[in-house]
Motif scaffolding. Structure first.
Motif, PDB file in Angstrom:
ATOM      1  N   GLU A 172       0.825  -1.206   0.000  1.00 33.90           N
ATOM      2  CA  GLU A 172       0.000   0.000   0.000  1.00 33.90           C
ATOM      3  C   GLU A 172       0.861   1.259   0.000  1.00 33.90           C
ATOM      4  O   GLU A 172       0.590   2.215  -0.715  1.00 33.90           O
ATOM      5  CB  GLU A 172      -0.932   0.029   1.212  1.00 33.90           C
ATOM      6  N   ALA A 173       1.909   1.253   0.838  1.00 36.94           N
ATOM      7  CA  ALA A 173       2.796   2.419   0.902  1.00 36.94           C
ATOM      8  C   ALA A 173       3.463   2.627  -0.463  1.00 36.94           C
ATOM      9  O   ALA A 173       3.575   3.752  -0.951  1.00 36.94           O
ATOM     10  CB  ALA A 173       3.841   2.227   1.987  1.00 36.94           C
ATOM     11  N   PHE A 174       3.887   1.521  -1.082  1.00 35.19           N
ATOM     12  CA  PHE A 174       4.523   1.621  -2.389  1.00 35.19           C
ATOM     13  C   PHE A 174       3.557   2.211  -3.414  1.00 35.19           C
ATOM     14  O   PHE A 174       3.925   3.093  -4.198  1.00 35.19           O
ATOM     15  CB  PHE A 174       4.973   0.232  -2.840  1.00 35.19           C
ATOM     16  N   LEU A 175       2.320   1.743  -3.392  1.00 34.37           N
ATOM     17  CA  LEU A 175       1.298   2.206  -4.320  1.00 34.37           C
ATOM     18  C   LEU A 175       1.149   3.727  -4.261  1.00 34.37           C
ATOM     19  O   LEU A 175       1.050   4.399  -5.277  1.00 34.37           O
ATOM     20  CB  LEU A 175      -0.036   1.542  -3.954  1.00 34.37           C
ATOM     21  N   ILE A 176       1.164   4.266  -3.055  1.00 31.78           N
ATOM     22  CA  ILE A 176       0.933   5.694  -2.890  1.00 31.78           C
ATOM     23  C   ILE A 176       2.179   6.506  -3.211  1.00 31.78           C
ATOM     24  O   ILE A 176       2.121   7.511  -3.915  1.00 31.78           O
ATOM     25  CB  ILE A 176       0.479   6.007  -1.443  1.00 31.78           C
ATOM     26  N   PHE A 177       3.328   6.067  -2.715  1.00 31.93           N
ATOM     27  CA  PHE A 177       4.509   6.931  -2.793  1.00 31.93           C
ATOM     28  C   PHE A 177       5.338   6.803  -4.055  1.00 31.93           C
ATOM     29  O   PHE A 177       6.118   7.701  -4.374  1.00 31.93           O
ATOM     30  CB  PHE A 177       5.400   6.688  -1.568  1.00 31.93           C
ATOM     31  N   GLU A 178       5.175   5.690  -4.790  1.00 28.45           N
ATOM     32  CA  GLU A 178       6.154   5.469  -5.859  1.00 28.45           C
ATOM     33  C   GLU A 178       6.038   6.473  -7.004  1.00 28.45           C
ATOM     34  O   GLU A 178       6.964   6.638  -7.775  1.00 28.45           O
ATOM     35  CB  GLU A 178       6.061   4.035  -6.385  1.00 28.45           C
ATOM     36  N   SER A 179       4.903   7.172  -7.093  1.00 29.99           N
ATOM     37  CA  SER A 179       4.792   8.155  -8.177  1.00 29.99           C
ATOM     38  C   SER A 179       4.942   9.583  -7.678  1.00 29.99           C
ATOM     39  O   SER A 179       4.786  10.532  -8.430  1.00 29.99           O
ATOM     40  CB  SER A 179       3.450   7.993  -8.888  1.00 29.99           C
ATOM     41  N   LEU A 180       5.228   9.765  -6.393  1.00 24.36           N
ATOM     42  CA  LEU A 180       5.389  11.117  -5.853  1.00 24.36           C
ATOM     43  C   LEU A 180       6.849  11.534  -5.853  1.00 24.36           C
ATOM     44  O   LEU A 180       7.744  10.697  -5.867  1.00 24.36           O
ATOM     45  CB  LEU A 180       4.850  11.178  -4.418  1.00 24.36           C
ATOM     46  N   ASN A 181       7.096  12.849  -5.831  1.00 22.88           N
ATOM     47  CA  ASN A 181       8.468  13.367  -5.769  1.00 22.88           C
ATOM     48  C   ASN A 181       8.657  14.215  -4.521  1.00 22.88           C
ATOM     49  O   ASN A 181       8.995  15.385  -4.583  1.00 22.88           O
ATOM     50  CB  ASN A 181       8.742  14.235  -7.014  1.00 22.88           C
ATOM     51  N   LEU A 182       8.439  13.585  -3.372  1.00 25.62           N
ATOM     52  CA  LEU A 182       8.529  14.335  -2.125  1.00 25.62           C
ATOM     53  C   LEU A 182       9.978  14.646  -1.776  1.00 25.62           C
ATOM     54  O   LEU A 182      10.876  13.842  -1.995  1.00 25.62           O
ATOM     55  CB  LEU A 182       7.905  13.526  -0.977  1.00 25.62           C
ATOM     56  N   THR A 183      10.184  15.839  -1.183  1.00 24.33           N
ATOM     57  CA  THR A 183      11.509  16.159  -0.656  1.00 24.33           C
ATOM     58  C   THR A 183      11.502  16.057   0.871  1.00 24.33           C
ATOM     59  O   THR A 183      12.535  15.953   1.500  1.00 24.33           O
ATOM     60  CB  THR A 183      11.934  17.584  -1.050  1.00 24.33           C
ATOM     61  N   ASP A 184      10.319  16.117   1.460  1.00 25.00           N
ATOM     62  CA  ASP A 184      10.205  16.164   2.917  1.00 25.00           C
ATOM     63  C   ASP A 184       9.004  15.329   3.341  1.00 25.00           C
ATOM     64  O   ASP A 184       7.878  15.634   2.948  1.00 25.00           O
ATOM     65  CB  ASP A 184      10.040  17.640   3.327  1.00 25.00           C
ATOM     66  N   LEU A 185       9.245  14.273   4.125  1.00 25.85           N
ATOM     67  CA  LEU A 185       8.152  13.404   4.564  1.00 25.85           C
ATOM     68  C   LEU A 185       8.273  13.155   6.064  1.00 25.85           C
ATOM     69  O   LEU A 185       9.364  12.867   6.582  1.00 25.85           O
ATOM     70  CB  LEU A 185       8.193  12.066   3.816  1.00 25.85           C
ATOM     71  N   ASN A 186       7.157  13.261   6.776  1.00 21.68           N
ATOM     72  CA  ASN A 186       7.160  12.948   8.207  1.00 21.68           C
ATOM     73  C   ASN A 186       6.116  11.881   8.497  1.00 21.68           C
ATOM     74  O   ASN A 186       4.926  12.108   8.314  1.00 21.68           O
ATOM     75  CB  ASN A 186       6.867  14.224   9.020  1.00 21.68           C
ATOM     76  N   ILE A 187       6.560  10.688   8.893  1.00 18.96           N
ATOM     77  CA  ILE A 187       5.626   9.605   9.217  1.00 18.96           C
ATOM     78  C   ILE A 187       5.759   9.158  10.669  1.00 18.96           C
ATOM     79  O   ILE A 187       5.208   8.135  11.060  1.00 18.96           O
ATOM     80  CB  ILE A 187       5.848   8.368   8.318  1.00 18.96           C
ATOM     81  N   ALA A 188       6.457   9.931  11.484  1.00 21.96           N
ATOM     82  CA  ALA A 188       6.646   9.534  12.886  1.00 21.96           C
ATOM     83  C   ALA A 188       5.302   9.420  13.599  1.00 21.96           C
ATOM     84  O   ALA A 188       4.312   9.999  13.170  1.00 21.96           O
ATOM     85  CB  ALA A 188       7.525  10.571  13.575  1.00 21.96           C
ATOM     86  N   GLY A 189       5.269   8.658  14.683  1.00 18.46           N
ATOM     87  CA  GLY A 189       4.041   8.575  15.461  1.00 18.46           C
ATOM     88  C   GLY A 189       2.965   7.730  14.813  1.00 18.46           C
ATOM     89  O   GLY A 189       1.773   7.891  15.093  1.00 18.46           O
TER      90      GLY A 189
END
Lengths: 705, 313
Positions: free
Chosen positions: A661-678
């Protein structure tokens, strides 16, 4: 299986039941032998009839009887045909006496009838008996529709029948449902007496009041009444509801983040990416056929035909939001010169709603573009600046500049007659006596919303939003079981209120950090801490580049426009304008909400400009059940081409099922800053996986990589 | 609130499986394939599938298959799409889908699609949206969904959509939670849930929760544990499950248990059966009740089984 009391069997009952079981078992074995050996003698047939009388659910026996009829028909003369069929009808009646909900029995009867046997009177008499025994027996109602179609009984006559049945007992949802089906058909073919919907609907409102006001807890009339409101208010023609840039806007392209903007306003924006300029069109329903012929873009800048793309979360060719990207980098733009762009929508036919209605009113949008400074490549490391969302990094904005009053989307439904508003007005007076009645309060809320929708925006009739918000709050207390339903409705309306005008938006708009009046980028729309359980009004937020939705109760970023949807036979499309419409969005804060799965972030995949995403302190990984699983385009729903090869390489030794699921969402994005803590999912394994999926990432959980 | 007496339910199911001569068993002989699916899926969700003899089950299933490819409800019974799905689902539970000829089963189902996109249950032509769901679900599990005309199948399902946002058996048929599950499930698997008015249907579905906390199947009817599956899974698939009170529903399901002898009934203090035991446990699974494995709301199979079918090589 249903409705039998739980009690231990006494010994005598045990032995009786045991004997019954043995008898039935031997009956069934004998029957199966006859069936396998194709024995269709009278004895064998009688045996099957006996079996079906005891156990009408034994479907093979019904098949056997059809085979027997076919076999015996071929060997007989036409006289005994009638008696053959009569016998079948008799067997069905006996079986239905045992279980009047037996699918096999009812289908067998249809099969006999389709051979041209039996009379209307006979069947209708049978149906009337069943209606008396159980007015909600849907098998009987389905069979009734089958018989009336076969014997060509008119819809008008059937409508009268529903009146007869409702007259006996208004608490007959099946009859009301049938009524809605018949009326829909009569409206559609503009039958005599039904071509003026107004008159018919006015009568129907009076008629359904009996069901609602006699016993307000009885649901029989609720859904019918809601359907009547929908029939009154619905708008068929697709219309443009909002756009970005909007009409009269002034867009400044400023390449290196320094400061010569054109004054803060919502219409005017400064974009630091000077290479592509998105143009977003937002309609009131899903449409197809938006292309360079139906939407003509005129400007001295443009040399080639534009390709419009539907923003659909499941790769469909129809969408409520369409976008085109103007390739500014290829155009030889002179600095400080203002270029005009004119967009003509719907002057030629071709934009169609899924129900086949053509685009309503041809319209035009004109805006201006100016390049202040040429685009420069960002210095390596410059982009890695941490985005902060803290209060002291923001400064309130005092005022907006431009004079053009219209900022919010125009949902006003053009109507050709006043009867809609009169009908809704009339209904409102009927529902105003509230006491502590759930359905009255809820219906009143819906009616007030409908009234506001029908009122032209320039007509400053009293807007009922405050009243409706209060009604939803009361309903949450009155009906706590469904409190989150009312809360969702409340959130949607609150957002509509906030985004409806310049004045209402200002308190939520802030400058970020060292932005000043002359630098109009880094304006953040701060909607945190509003108890929002649901997002909406995206069509009013097309201009937003930085959005803070933290500390709310959001579970998804799907939305709906507050307009009643039309349902009709045939293909009905009901797309939701979600976050994917916000094509300018580059920084998004969703922390401290209730996102329970990565699939809930599906719409983010369509945000080309998104660079900074904060989803910390949510519930990712805390739930075993994913309620967004089938609302997100994926291999499970046969609507996504999954990059299997890349996924396998990245997964390595991790379990594939853990991270897809994470791959499905993120693989086409070009994020420079991601926060998934918590989040429960965010352990070391996951962190290293996500870093591999996002090669453009510079910051993870507020730390530089 | 009492607890889930999981072990008692396991024993109940195993005892029902063995007791073939009881009246209840005999009268449902023709749908034993469905019964196998209900019982075995429940055992899987409670972590006890290994208490059953795989080979015995598999060889019995295969003895119910006909030459046309379809499966009957029991040995000697005619093939029907209902039992074909249950057969495939049970084989999926045991990870034994390779024992069937997938093309043979596919051809049987493909042959049942009609011109208007609907599906018949068998050669005798009964049409019902239940069969649309079965066809789409079954072929998807076999990775052969593309062999039917999915667009037409979806169009037919949508033609059964009603004024209240729900779905009936056939066009014009009254909305019923069971049919709604089938239609929503079919549209989910076919990637077409955008064609459902989720808010309208969600409201109709959430209003199935009555004062006792249980769910009924349509307005003004009594609550029944089996709707804990059909209404609940529909709500989950359209992401509107937060519109009901989960706690009250959990309590209702637990109150329907026979805590002495195992098994779950349609309503508190009624007689138990495997059908309601499955739906009660499946409902608790969707409500994330501890100790029950998660179930997929569209395929009605444990999530680990679905993931295994779609996400491994």
């Amino acid at each position: 299986m249903h409705g039998r009391p739980r009690k231990p069997l006494k010994e005598e009952d045990e032995s009786v039941l045991s004997a019954k079981a043995e008898k039935l078992h031997s009956l069934q074995s004998q029957f199966l032998a006859n069936h396998q050996n194709r024995i269709y003698t009278k004895e064998a047939l009688d045996l099957s009839a006996k079996l079906l009388e005891i156990n009408p659910e034994c479907y093979t026996a019904w098949n056997y009887r059809k085979l027997a009829v076919q076999h015996n028909l071929s060997e007989s003369n036409s006289d005994s045909d009638a008696s053959l069929f009569d016998q079948e009808l008799k067997v069905v009646e006996n079986a239905l006496k045992k279980n009047f909900k037996s699918y096999g029995a009812w289908h067998h009867r249809k099969w006999v009838l389709s051979k041209g046997h039996s009379s209307i009177d006979n069947e209708l008499r049978l149906l009337n008996d069943f209606q008396k025994a159980d007015a909600r027996n849907f098998h009987a109602w389905n069979y009734r529709r089958f018989v009336t179609a076969l014997m060509k009984i008119s819809d008008e006559d059937e409508l009268k029948y529903t009146e007869k049945v409702i007259g006996v007992n208004f608490s007959n949802y099946s009859a009301w449902h049938n009524r809605s089906v018949l009326l829909s058909t009569l409206f559609k073919r503009k039958a005599e007496g039904f071509s003026h919907k107004e008159k018919v609907l006015q009568e129907e409102y009076k008629y359904v009041h009996s069901a609602i006001f006699t016993d307000s807890d009885d649901q029989s009339g609720w859904f019918y009444h809601l359907w009547l409101i929908d029939q009154t208010v619905k708008n068929d023609a697709p219309l443009l509801v909002s756009s970005w840039p909007s009409h009269g806007a002034n867009i400044t392209l400023n390449g290196n983040n320094s400061l010569h903007g054109s004054g803060l306003s919502l219409l005017n924006s400064t974009l630091s990416d000077t290479k592509t300029l998105p143009v977003i069109l937002c309609f009131n329903q899903a449409v197809e056929g938006v292309n360079s012929s139906t939407v003509v873009v005129k400007s001295e800048l443009l040399k080639e035909d534009l390709v419009w793309k539907p923003l659909s979360t499941n790769n469909s060719s129809t969408a409520q939001v369409w976008v085109v990207y103007l390739n500014m980098g290829n155009m030889k733009l002179q600095l400080s010169k203002t270029y005009s762009i004119e967009i003509n929508i719907g002057h030629s036919m071709g934009i169609l709603s899924s129900n086949g209605y053509h685009y309503g009113a041809p319209s035009q949008i004109t805006f201006e573009v100016c390049v202040q400074t040429a685009y420069t490549e960002p210095v390596d490391g410059q982009r890695g600046k941490l985005t902060s969302w803290k209060d002291n990094d923001f400064r309130k904005i005092d005022h907006f500049e431009e004079s053009n009053p219209a900022v919010s989307a125009d949902h006003h439904i053009p109507t050709t007659s006043n009867w809609c508003m009169e009908a809704i007005d009339e209904e409102i007076t009927n529902f105003q006596d509230l006491s502590d009645c759930k359905i009255r309060k809820l219906t009143l809320a819906r009616l007030l919303i409908a009234l506001d929708l029908l009122s032209p925006q320039h007509d400053k009739r009293k807007n009922h939003t405050e009243e409706v918000l209060k009604l939803y709050t009361e309903l949450m207390k009155l009906d706590p079981t469904h409190s989150l339903y009312y809360k969702d409705e409340h959130s949607l309306l609150l957002l509509q209120q906030i985004t409806s005008s310049r004045e209402s938006l200002i308190p939520y708009c802030h400058y970020y950090k060292d932005a000043s009046e002359t630098n109009t980028s880094y304006v953040c729309l701060r909607l945190q801490n509003l108890s929002l359980s649901r997002m909406g009004s995206f069509e009013n937020l097309l201009w937003v580049q930085m959005l803070d939705l933290s500390h709310n109760e959001l579970r998804s970023i799907e939305a709906v426009t507050i307009a009643f949807k039309k349902l009709e036979k045939g293909l009905t499309v009901n797309f939701l304008t979600g976050l994917e419409a916000m094509q300018l969005l580059s920084c998004l804060n969703l922390s401290h909400n209730k996102f329970g799965s990565f699939t809930a972030l599906g719409p983010l995949r369509l945000l080309k400009s998104l660079k900074v995403l904060n989803i910390s302190c949510n519930e990712l990984g805390s739930h075993s059940i994913d309620t967004r699983r089938y609302l997100c385009s994926s291999p499970l729903a046969h609507s996504e081409v999954f990059a299997w090869d890349r996924f396998e390489i990245l997964c390595g030794s991790y379990s594939a099922t853990k991270f897809w699921e994470a791959f499905l969402i993120f693989e086409s994005l070009n994020l420079t800053d991601l926060n998934i803590a918590g989040n429960a999912v965010a352990d070391e394994n996951f962190a290293s996986f996500i870093v591999k999926v996002l090669p453009t990432l510079k910051l993870l959980n507020d730390e530089e990589l | 609130m009492g607890d889930l007496v999981a072990e008692k339910h396991v024993q109940y199911i195993l005892s029902v499986q063995k007791k073939k001569d009881s009246f209840e068993s005999v009268v449902m002989e023709h749908l034993r394939m469905n019964g196998a699916y209900w019982g075995l899926t429940t055992l899987h969700l409670l972590g006890k599938l290994d208490t059953v003899d795989v080979h015995e089950v598999v060889s019995w299933i295969m003895s119910c298959q006909h030459d046309e490819g379809g499966f009957g409800g029991n040995v000697g019974h005619d093939p029907h799409i209902l039992y074909t799905l249950s057969a495939v689902q049970v084989l999926a539970l045991f990870n034994k889908l390779d024992v069937i000829d997938a093309d043979k089963v596919t051809n049987y189902i493909v042959g049942l699609q009609n011109e208007d996109g609907s599906f018949s249950g068998d050669i005798w032509g009964e049409v019902d949206t239940r069969f649309s769901y079965i066809a789409i679900c079954c072929l998807s599990l076999l990775h052969r969904l593309d062999r039917i005309n999915v667009d037409k199948a979806v169009k037919y399902i949508i033609s059964c959509q009603n004024m209240d946002g729900g779905f009936g058996c056939t066009p014009g048929g009254e909305s019923h939670a069971g049919q709604i599950f089938c239609c929503v499930g079919a549209l989910a698997i076919a990637g077409s849930l955008d064609l459902v008015d989720k808010d309208l249907l969600g409201w109709w579905l959430c209003e199935r929760q009555v004062k006792s906390g249980g769910l009924n199947g349509r307005p003004e009817k009594l609550p029944d544990v089996c709707y804990s599956w059909w209404v609940l899974s529909s709500l989950i698939m359209i992401d509107r499950v937060h519109w009901i009170s989960k706690e009250k529903l959990i309590k209702f399901i637990l109150d329907c248990q026979d805590t002495d002898n195992g098994g779950i009934s349609d309503r508190p203090d009624d007689a138990v059966d495997v059908f309601h035991t499955y739906f009660g446990v499946a409902g608790l699974s969707l409500l994330e009740y501890p100790g029950v494995k998660p179930i997929d709301p569209a395929y009605a199979l444990p999530v680990e089984v679905v993931n295994r079918i779609f996400f491994s090589k």
